[in-house]
Design a protein around this motif. Structure first.
Motif, PDB file in Angstrom:
ATOM      1  N   ALA B 344       0.882  -1.231   0.027  1.00  0.00           N
ATOM      2  CA  ALA B 344      -0.024  -0.069  -0.024  1.00  0.00           C
ATOM      3  C   ALA B 344       0.783   1.113   0.196  1.00  0.00           C
ATOM      4  N   VAL B 345       2.008   1.333   0.632  1.00  0.00           N
ATOM      5  CA  VAL B 345       2.814   2.343   0.762  1.00  0.00           C
ATOM      6  C   VAL B 345       3.446   2.652  -0.593  1.00  0.00           C
ATOM      7  N   ALA B 346       3.734   1.405  -1.122  1.00  0.00           N
ATOM      8  CA  ALA B 346       4.463   1.666  -2.549  1.00  0.00           C
ATOM      9  C   ALA B 346       3.461   2.207  -3.689  1.00  0.00           C
ATOM     10  N   LEU B 347       2.196   1.709  -3.420  1.00  0.00           N
ATOM     11  CA  LEU B 347       1.125   2.327  -4.342  1.00  0.00           C
ATOM     12  C   LEU B 347       1.217   3.761  -3.961  1.00  0.00           C
ATOM     13  N   PHE B 348       1.169   3.989  -2.853  1.00  0.00           N
ATOM     14  CA  PHE B 348       0.794   5.638  -2.524  1.00  0.00           C
ATOM     15  C   PHE B 348       2.145   6.502  -2.961  1.00  0.00           C
ATOM     16  N   LEU B 349       3.465   5.666  -2.834  1.00  0.00           N
ATOM     17  CA  LEU B 349       4.535   6.497  -3.326  1.00  0.00           C
ATOM     18  C   LEU B 349       4.408   6.762  -4.857  1.00  0.00           C
TER      19      LEU B 349
END
Lengths: 407, 407
Positions: B344-349
């Motif tokens: 999820a953090v990767a998608l946000f970044l």
């Protein structure tokens, strides 16, 4: 020892809270006979000493007349005088002696306890401050363990458990803890924390004896207002932890939540925190190296909200610098400082001198002592300079008073 | 391991500062070949592994062409791929392995190191969070010591040195420390500490990756903004210190000076303090149980002025509660939580989802995992749920995106 004082009553509360852990076998007290009688009834020690021999009959009467609430009660042996205190201090069935006698009066019985090989829960600062050079060698001989019962040194002691200090066996060996860089003693700043230097001119006894955080005896509360309390703790820390004076710092921390800190050689800082309550350090002396389970309220830093810190103002707190100087001087000088302070504070509490005269009188006395300074004082030397310093303080206060009234 | 990352570069700085204490014998890195080449020249390890095998010729070229500043230089053995990482992790001449690889990629090499009996300076949280049930038994077999290299767990570990925890020999035995009541992990509150819940709607990548106190990688900085970082630390602490989740608290402490605290059974609290700098906890892993002398700047609380504390707002930081829930669930759930968070953090970044979608996607995935939940997952189970969770997150993010664009 000093069962009716602040440390004494809290120690007895602990004994009550942990009846399966602790048994009070001996007590000493001064003049508060009604409280002492109550304590004796409750804890049923084997022996009791009161400083003034002629109060013994009165105490015995009290023990007869007060109700013992249905408990079976065997009247303890009751003795008096200085020898009485020493007898109790070295009482055979005691494992640890809590020295709650304030001032230089606690020195001789504490020495008796050390000589008898008792471990000491040390609340009496003067033992090390006035007589460090005498006490340290006795500790080596008897193998007694000095455990600090005041909040700041207990904090340091608790933090030190995490360092490899055990290699050097004990406190007060004069050997510095490996890896210990220094310590920071926290100071509440006392009753005059937020007063300006000018406002101190108007300080009254009532002002000086109202401590913001801790509930303590009057003498210590005044010491806290002058910061002499912290200065004396610096000297005590020097002897307890084998630290150089330049390794001992003071930081004003009004909330009294961080009770003191150590800095390690890699720059890591360890601190001990808690609500301001003397029961915890006293209990730790008694339970060390273990910790008992207490129902005491957990520290909640969100409830505290903020912890603040600032450097102490040396101009506002001249006593602090006087203590560092006396400590660095070493030998008999801290005994003079301590006695001069006790006497000056007594004169202040007696409305004989002003709050701001306290440091002036102490400085005068320490200065005067330089010509008779002893680098390696004996116990007699310590007791002599103690008497001498008190005399000088009283003389000088009288002289000043005469000067004032002539003006 | 992960020599070019945040933990890796700081570990190498320490090796440089203490050349007589530490020798770097092996390194692994990802794609930052210029920095890796420089590090190899400086530290001259015996072996180096890079994750992608086909980068080996490029690295060799770099080592030939860059100047070695007059030092004699022997090119190390260079290997690649996952096997390469495992070979380095269990490299014979290494005493301790610093695991600075972020995310689940660090798990397998860390397990290799543990199986080879190496002590571990653990900066890779996922080792315990995702694979606690797999790693703990391996530690018992090999006798490896897990030493926490992150600031919070190092603080707890440092404070615990003062308790009689040694009786239980090691961390991660699942046996709680006697006398340890609980711990408080401090959290800076991250980039959005002072944002309202409403303002979070407008949070951008730039906002989320600007940490107020610590200089860290982007992924961890976002975790700090969601407080998932702290949630993951709670799970890690559970496995490291054998604590129940109700014994682990979180307190917002914006200044990041108190790095964490322990509460003992008698209500005493011990804390470790310092400037926010990862070098200290890394060094402590390497020097433990000793402490080295560093020239690093002493903490000065008067300079800091104030330390503040408040309870974390669970509405503002839903990730924190998700982590507690997954931790209490145990088994394979923390692995799902961790993988879902990483993805999820990767998608946000990658600007594919909004900041506030992170907890929603994680919650959705954890909820979905309940039907396949494993109480005692194997390593394969852990790796499988890791992949599964990532897939679910991507699918769900895609589905939502379609929904959004249809609206």
């Amino acid at each position: 020892m000093g069962s009716t004082g602040s440390i004494g009553t809290q120690t007895l509360q602990i004994a009550e809270e942990f009846p399966s852990q602790f048994k009070v076998v001996a007590m000493t007290a001064g003049r508060n006979l009604p409280l002492l009688a109550e304590q004796i009834k409750k804890h049923q020690p084997e022996i009791v000493a009161i400083s003034e021999e002629d109060l013994i009959p009165k105490l015995k009467d009290l023990l007869k007349t007060t109700s013992n609430k249905g408990n079976s009660f065997k009247c303890p042996q009751i003795i008096g005088g200085k020898d009485g205190l020493n007898t109790v201090a070295s009482w055979n069935s005691a494992d640890i002696v809590v020295t709650g006698i304030v001032g230089c009066a606690g020195l001789l019985p504490t020495l008796s306890a050390i000589k008898a090989g008792k471990d000491i829960a040390l609340a009496n600062k003067e033992t090390l401050i006035a007589a460090g050079p005498v006490v340290l060698p006795e500790l080596k001989i008897s193998g007694s363990q000095l455990l600090p019962a005041d909040s700041e040194h207990s904090a340091i002691f608790q933090c030190l458990q995490g360092t490899p200090w055990e290699e050097n066996a004990r406190l007060s060996t004069g050997i510095p803890t490996p890896g210990l860089q220094g310590i920071q003693l926290t100071a509440s700043g006392g009753a005059f924390r937020d007063w300006s230097i000018e406002e101190l001119q108007k300080a009254t006894i009532k002002d000086a004896t109202s401590h913001p955080n801790w509930s303590m005896g009057k003498k210590i509360t005044v010491d806290s207002a002058t910061l002499m309390n912290k200065g004396l703790e610096v000297i005590e820390a020097h002897y307890l932890f084998g630290l150089d004076y330049k390794q001992i710092g003071i930081v004003i921390h009004p909330q009294s939540i961080i009770h003191s800190m150590i800095e390690l050689s890699d720059s890591s800082v360890l601190a001990q925190l808690g609500w301001p309550d003397m029961k915890l350090p006293i209990l730790y002396c008694l339970s060390w190296p273990k910790r008992l389970k207490t129902p005491w309220k957990s520290l909640n830093l969100s409830e505290v909200g903020e912890l603040t810190f600032r450097e102490p103002n040396t101009k506002k707190y001249p006593c602090m610098e006087l203590a560092y100087s006396a400590g660095k001087e070493g030998g008999s000088m801290p005994a003079v400082l301590n006695a001069a302070n006790e006497e000056a504070v007594a004169l202040f509490l007696d409305e004989k001198i002003h709050f701001l005269d306290i440091p002036k009188l102490i400085e005068f006395t320490c200065e005067k002592h330089k010509k008779d300074f002893k680098e390696f004082p004996s116990l007699d030397d310590v007791l002599n300079v103690d008497q001498w310093a008190r005399k000088i303080i009283r003389q000088e206060a009288d002289r000043k008073k005469i000067n004032f009234s002539q003006e």
